[in-house]
Structure formats: structure tokens, C-alpha cells
Motif scaffolding. Structure first.
Motif, mmCIF file in Angstrom:
data_model
loop_
_atom_site.group_PDB
_atom_site.id
_atom_site.type_symbol
_atom_site.label_atom_id
_atom_site.label_comp_id
_atom_site.label_asym_id
_atom_site.label_seq_id
_atom_site.Cartn_x
_atom_site.Cartn_y
_atom_site.Cartn_z
ATOM 1 N N PRO A 81 0.805 -1.229 0.000
ATOM 2 C CA PRO A 81 0.000 0.000 0.000
ATOM 3 C C PRO A 81 0.841 1.284 0.000
ATOM 4 O O PRO A 81 0.458 2.279 -0.606
ATOM 5 C CB PRO A 81 -0.831 -0.104 1.288
ATOM 6 C CG PRO A 81 -0.887 -1.557 1.587
ATOM 7 C CD PRO A 81 0.435 -2.108 1.111
ATOM 8 N N LEU A 82 1.986 1.233 0.650
ATOM 9 C CA LEU A 82 2.878 2.386 0.664
ATOM 10 C C LEU A 82 3.415 2.657 -0.741
ATOM 11 O O LEU A 82 3.396 3.791 -1.226
ATOM 12 C CB LEU A 82 4.029 2.125 1.636
ATOM 13 C CG LEU A 82 5.055 3.218 1.825
ATOM 14 C CD1 LEU A 82 4.418 4.463 2.422
ATOM 15 C CD2 LEU A 82 6.168 2.722 2.724
ATOM 16 N N LEU A 83 3.852 1.608 -1.395
ATOM 17 C CA LEU A 83 4.359 1.757 -2.753
ATOM 18 C C LEU A 83 3.239 2.134 -3.718
ATOM 19 O O LEU A 83 3.444 2.923 -4.644
ATOM 20 C CB LEU A 83 5.058 0.472 -3.194
ATOM 21 C CG LEU A 83 6.291 0.097 -2.381
ATOM 22 C CD1 LEU A 83 6.810 -1.275 -2.792
ATOM 23 C CD2 LEU A 83 7.362 1.152 -2.502
ATOM 24 N N HIS A 88 -1.330 10.664 3.208
ATOM 25 C CA HIS A 88 -1.371 10.739 4.667
ATOM 26 C C HIS A 88 -1.704 9.373 5.271
ATOM 27 O O HIS A 88 -1.040 8.922 6.212
ATOM 28 C CB HIS A 88 -2.392 11.788 5.108
ATOM 29 C CG HIS A 88 -2.636 11.790 6.575
ATOM 30 N ND1 HIS A 88 -1.711 12.263 7.482
ATOM 31 C CD2 HIS A 88 -3.686 11.351 7.304
ATOM 32 C CE1 HIS A 88 -2.192 12.122 8.709
ATOM 33 N NE2 HIS A 88 -3.383 11.565 8.624
ATOM 34 N N GLU A 89 -2.714 8.723 4.733
ATOM 35 C CA GLU A 89 -3.128 7.416 5.269
ATOM 36 C C GLU A 89 -2.047 6.353 5.086
ATOM 37 O O GLU A 89 -1.952 5.427 5.888
ATOM 38 C CB GLU A 89 -4.441 6.970 4.628
ATOM 39 C CG GLU A 89 -5.626 7.791 5.110
ATOM 40 C CD GLU A 89 -6.933 7.443 4.434
ATOM 41 O OE1 GLU A 89 -6.923 6.725 3.400
ATOM 42 O OE2 GLU A 89 -7.969 7.914 4.926
ATOM 43 N N ALA A 90 -1.216 6.509 4.064
ATOM 44 C CA ALA A 90 -0.114 5.566 3.854
ATOM 45 C C ALA A 90 1.040 5.842 4.808
ATOM 46 O O ALA A 90 1.937 5.019 4.952
ATOM 47 C CB ALA A 90 0.375 5.652 2.409
ATOM 48 N N GLY A 91 1.019 7.000 5.473
ATOM 49 C CA GLY A 91 2.081 7.335 6.416
ATOM 50 C C GLY A 91 3.205 8.157 5.814
ATOM 51 O O GLY A 91 4.226 8.379 6.453
ATOM 52 N N LEU A 92 3.017 8.628 4.583
ATOM 53 C CA LEU A 92 4.058 9.401 3.909
ATOM 54 C C LEU A 92 3.981 10.890 4.217
ATOM 55 O O LEU A 92 4.986 11.587 4.125
ATOM 56 C CB LEU A 92 3.972 9.186 2.398
ATOM 57 C CG LEU A 92 4.325 7.768 1.962
ATOM 58 C CD1 LEU A 92 3.846 7.506 0.543
ATOM 59 C CD2 LEU A 92 5.822 7.549 2.076
ATOM 60 N N LEU A 93 2.799 11.381 4.556
ATOM 61 C CA LEU A 93 2.616 12.788 4.903
ATOM 62 C C LEU A 93 1.960 12.920 6.261
ATOM 63 O O LEU A 93 1.028 12.174 6.583
ATOM 64 C CB LEU A 93 1.712 13.501 3.878
ATOM 65 C CG LEU A 93 2.244 13.741 2.476
ATOM 66 C CD1 LEU A 93 1.184 14.435 1.627
ATOM 67 C CD2 LEU A 93 3.518 14.560 2.492
ATOM 68 N N GLY A 94 2.437 13.875 7.038
ATOM 69 C CA GLY A 94 1.751 14.272 8.259
ATOM 70 C C GLY A 94 0.908 15.488 7.915
ATOM 71 O O GLY A 94 1.134 16.137 6.886
#
Length: 119
Positions: free
Chosen positions: A35-37, A84-90
């Protein structure tokens, strides 16, 4: 208390894995990291991440990002939400605007996962 690999977020799953050049990923790790990729695989999201990262002070308001695309504000917001949900952006809400910043640890962990790849 430690989490099992299946309980980790995509970003945590990347952080706990050895570089893919050192040992094969487990099926569980691949399921968690995909999911991150996938979030990064969209050209709009990849550009958004780059725009936020290169913006002054490493953060940008949605209002700063809209003009870079021929897309509606809700579409831009959707892509930012995925990142954001993937954790790449705050993100942080200030008044009526939402400001985004790159989660450097997430990018570092992703780089570590791909580390050692040479051409």
C-alpha cells in the motif's frame, strides 16, 4: 509489547524489513508494504510528495499545491489523504487550511528497503 508483522502499518512494515537485496521479503511483509508503494505509484501523488518536501520549511498548505495541477481542489485533497493514510505525509489543521509535511522517517525506511540496489 511488540506487534506481529500483520499488525504493523505499511511504514512500520518497511522499517522492520531488511533491504530486498539482502533477503527476500516474506509474503506478509510484501502485503503490508504494497500500500505504501501503491500510494507513491500515482504520478499526481508522487509530484505532491515532491512539492511538499521541496516547499519552504518542508511543509505546504493545500492552497499552495492547487496551482501546480490542472485538477480540482477536492481531487488534490483526495490524493493528499491517500499519502497521509499511507504514512508518507503528516498533516496539521490551522484555521481553515490543512498543512502537510513529509514524514522523513517513512521515506528513510523506504530508501532502506530498496537500499543496495545498483545498476
Amino acid at each position: 509489547m511488540s506487534k506481529s508483522l500483520l499488525d504493523l502499518t505499511p511504514v512500520e512494515a518497511v522499517a522492520c524489513c531488511s533491504p530486498v537485496t539482502r533477503e527476500p521479503l516474506s509474503a506478509e511483509a510484501a502485503d503490508r508494504i504494497a500500500p505504501l508503494l501503491k500510494a507513491l505509484a500515482d504520478p499526481v501523488r508522487l509530484r505532491l510528495l515532491s512539492l511538499v518536501a521541496s516547499h519552504a520549511d518542508g511543509e505546504a498548505c493545500v492552497c499552495d499545491l492547487n496551482d501546480a495541477f490542472d485538477l480540482s481542489q477536492p481531487t488534490i485533497s483526495h490524493h493528499l489523504k491517500v499519502l497521509h493514510e499511507a504514512g508518507l505525509l503528516g498533516r496539521e489543521k490551522r484555521g481553515v487550511w490543512v498543512y502537510y509535511r513529509v514524514e522523513a522517517a517513512a521515506l528513510g525506511d523506504l530508501a532502506g528497503l530498496l537500499g543496495g540496489v545498483t545498476g
